[in-house]
Design a protein around this motif. Structure first.
Motif, short mmCIF file in Angstrom:
data_model
loop_
_atom_site.label_atom_id
_atom_site.label_comp_id
_atom_site.label_asym_id
_atom_site.label_seq_id
_atom_site.Cartn_x
_atom_site.Cartn_y
_atom_site.Cartn_z
N ALA A 167 1.16 -1.12 -0.19
CA ALA A 167 -0.22 -0.43 0.22
C ALA A 167 0.67 1.45 0.26
O ALA A 167 0.90 2.17 -0.65
CB ALA A 167 -0.97 0.18 0.90
N GLU A 168 1.50 1.53 0.98
CA GLU A 168 2.58 2.43 0.80
C GLU A 168 3.80 2.48 -0.52
O GLU A 168 3.41 3.60 -0.97
CB GLU A 168 3.76 2.12 1.75
N ARG A 169 3.72 1.83 -1.20
CA ARG A 169 4.56 2.02 -2.77
C ARG A 169 3.54 2.23 -3.69
O ARG A 169 3.20 2.83 -4.28
CB ARG A 169 4.92 0.08 -2.58
N LEU A 170 2.01 2.00 -3.65
CA LEU A 170 1.52 2.62 -4.08
C LEU A 170 0.80 3.68 -4.22
O LEU A 170 0.25 4.78 -5.08
CB LEU A 170 0.13 1.65 -3.77
N ALA A 171 0.79 3.88 -2.83
CA ALA A 171 0.82 5.64 -2.69
C ALA A 171 2.18 6.79 -3.48
O ALA A 171 1.91 7.80 -3.93
CB ALA A 171 0.97 6.17 -0.90
N TRP A 172 3.35 5.76 -3.26
CA TRP A 172 3.82 6.43 -3.71
C TRP A 172 3.91 6.57 -5.61
O TRP A 172 4.45 7.82 -6.44
CB TRP A 172 5.83 5.69 -3.85
N HIS A 173 3.66 5.57 -5.89
CA HIS A 173 3.44 5.33 -7.10
C HIS A 173 2.12 6.88 -7.56
O HIS A 173 2.36 7.75 -8.59
CB HIS A 173 2.75 5.08 -8.26
#
Length: 537
Positions: free
Chosen positions: A251-257
């Motif tokens: 989820a944190e990686r999705l937020a970065w994207h």
């Protein structure tokens, strides 16, 4: 004339006359009984005719309501519920009419022909179980000769089996070397919950049930118990907590994207959170940030659970993000648009966020006004705004450059005329009237409402993120409240992943099962490969 009186005029022997009189009397009585039966049947038929007519009228009424609903007559969730009810009621009424007509072959009310849409073919990927129905005899029933196959009549029915519980038994043979006195066995496959009894399929079933189908854990416990499987709520809760931690990096990686995009949607919805100290609930908020469908790249929805509605929560999530942000008129976003910072190289002052206002919200002000007063001003505004959406529908499948040319050619003139008309109409509107307030809502935000039409890749409204939040509103009716702030944050993580999978056309259950299988041994530097994005064509 009485037939018994006429009998006295005949020259008959007394015995014969008595016999004939008895026969005539019995016929008269039979005729009277038949008349009463016919009369009773007529009454039943008339009653059924009246009921069929009433049901036919009711059916027409429901169909008129069902098929004449307007776009904003009800809230989206209400409309879904009522449409389901209408469809159910219409089918029930049709079935009642058919039953009455089947029992009444001579009914005076003609049976209406049911209008059926062509049945859609069943999905080809589903497994087929064939049932062959052969005639009882292989010879003709008329002449006795052998039958010859000339074709097949094939029909299909969709079926389903409830969830099946089964056990994976892992057997690891132990091998010893007598020479060096060592023991060899295959390694245990890594699991997302180390040493747990739940296989990946069960964990997926639990998360999909809780976060996609909005079933509280006690209901999942009851479902398992019907199959003789004991899954305590405490065990299920333990699994949910551990899985939330395991999925957090995704989820944190999705937020970065998401923060790499140049335009975003944002919205928020209240969520009741248990307040143990007071024995009540307090209001928390689920913030939602969504990618812009008119720009390239996978679709992303991020849910961010926070204890309040302060604009600082949006600032904390967006960090130093710059771009166009589509929002409603909530004041918490105003600080984002007021914030400025110096460019690191030129030292010029730049806006951090540029506001895009939502035409759906502006339209809703006039729609509410028209619903309450049938205002001609509101009707005219709705007609003009409808032209903007007609242009958007025309440009939906265009490239960004072609859509920009379409908007400049068709939408900008409509907006210019609408602005002039609103200003002129406002001069004649009574101060503080509903008409004045509806007009002021648009005029005060006009610069933000205009911006989309100058480009080809910015959205006209905030509906995409509102549609993504809608399932949360449905879920709140089932799970009632979040148990804690940590529970809300965990739910936001899982809703983010499942929601993004749905937006990209993936089966959330299939993606989640595959990800939970890979995650324990997956290297961190390849985490993007696990994100719920559709494979490129």
């Amino acid at each position: 004339m009485n037939p018994l009186a006429k009998l006295d005029q005949l020259d008959l022997e007394p015995a014969a006359k008595t016999e004939v009189a008895a026969l005539i009397q019995s016929l008269i009585e039979q005729a009277e009984r038949d008349a009463k039966i016919i009369q009773a049947k007529d009454a039943v038929i008339n009653a059924k005719d009246v009921k069929i007519a009433a049901l036919t009228h009711e059916l027409a009424y429901y169909k008129r309501i069902r098929f004449s609903t307007k776009s904003e007559a009800l809230a989206p969730l209400q409309r879904d519920v009522f449409e389901e009810t209408w469809n159910t009621d219409i089918s029930a009424i049709e079935a009642e009419v058919e039953q009455l007509q089947d029992d009444q072959p001579c009914a005076t009310v003609a049976r209406p022909k049911r209008l059926r849409a062509g049945r859609q073919p069943l999905p080809p990927h589903l497994p087929r179980i064939e049932h062959r129905h052969e005639p009882e005899f292989c010879t003709c029933g008329q002449c006795g000769k052998d039958l010859v196959k000339i074709g097949e009549d094939i029909s299909e029915q969709l079926d389903v089996e409830p969830a099946k519980f089964f056990v994976h038994r892992h057997i690891r043979p132990q091998y010893a070397c007598r020479a060096c006195e060592t023991i060899t066995a295959a390694p245990i496959p890594p699991a997302v919950i180390d040493g747990g009894m739940a296989a990946v399929g069960l964990l997926t079933w639990m998360l999909i049930g809780k976060f996609l189908d909005h079933l509280p854990l006690y209901r999942l416990e009851q479902i398992a118990a019907r199959d003789g499987v004991s899954l305590s709520r405490s065990t299920l809760a333990d699994w949910v907590g551990r899985l939330g931690v395991a999925l957090q990096p995704l989820a944190e990686r999705l937020a970065w994207h998401l923060r790499q995009r140049s335009s975003l949607h944002a919205d928020e919805t209240p969520v009741p959170q248990l307040d143990p100290g007071n024995g009540k609930t307090k209001k928390a908020y689920l913030w939602a940030y969504r990618s812009n469908d008119l720009q390239p790249g996978p679709k992303i929805i991020i849910f961010d659970y926070q204890a309040g509605r302060s604009g600082r929560h949006a600032q904390q999530f967006l960090q130093d993000w710059q771009g166009h942000l589509v929002v409603d008129d909530y004041g918490g976003y105003k600080a984002l648009f007021a914030a400025t910072r110096a460019h690191p190289e030129t030292q010029y002052i730049l806006e951090s966020c540029i506001e895009l206002a939502c035409w759906a919200h502006a339209r809703r002000k006039f729609f509410d006004l028209f619903q309450t007063s049938q205002s001609p001003v509101a009707q005219e505004a709705l007609n003009r705004i409808a032209e903007l959406y007609t242009n958007e529908a025309e440009g939906r499948d265009m490239t960004a450059d072609a859509r920009q040319r379409l908007r400049i050619e068709k939408s900008l003139p409509v907006l210019t005329n609408l602005h002039d008309w609103l200003q002129q109409t406002r001069l004649t509107a009574a101060p503080n009237s509903a008409t004045a307030k509806a007009i002021d809502y648009s005029l005060k935000r006009w610069a933000a409402l205009m911006r989309y039409a100058e480009t080809g890749d910015l959205p006209i409204d905030n509906n995409p993120v509102e549609n993504s939040i809608r399932p949360i509103a449905l879920g709140k009716k089932n799970w009632l409240f979040a148990g804690s702030e940590r529970a809300g944050q965990r739910a936001a993580v899982i809703q983010t992943l499942l929601g993004t999978a749905k937006l990209n056309g993936l089966d959330p259950a299939a993606w989640l099962k595959d990800t939970l299988e890979k995650l324990p041994a997956w290297p961190n530097n390849r985490i993007d490969e696990l994100l719920p994005f559709a494979a490129p064509d």
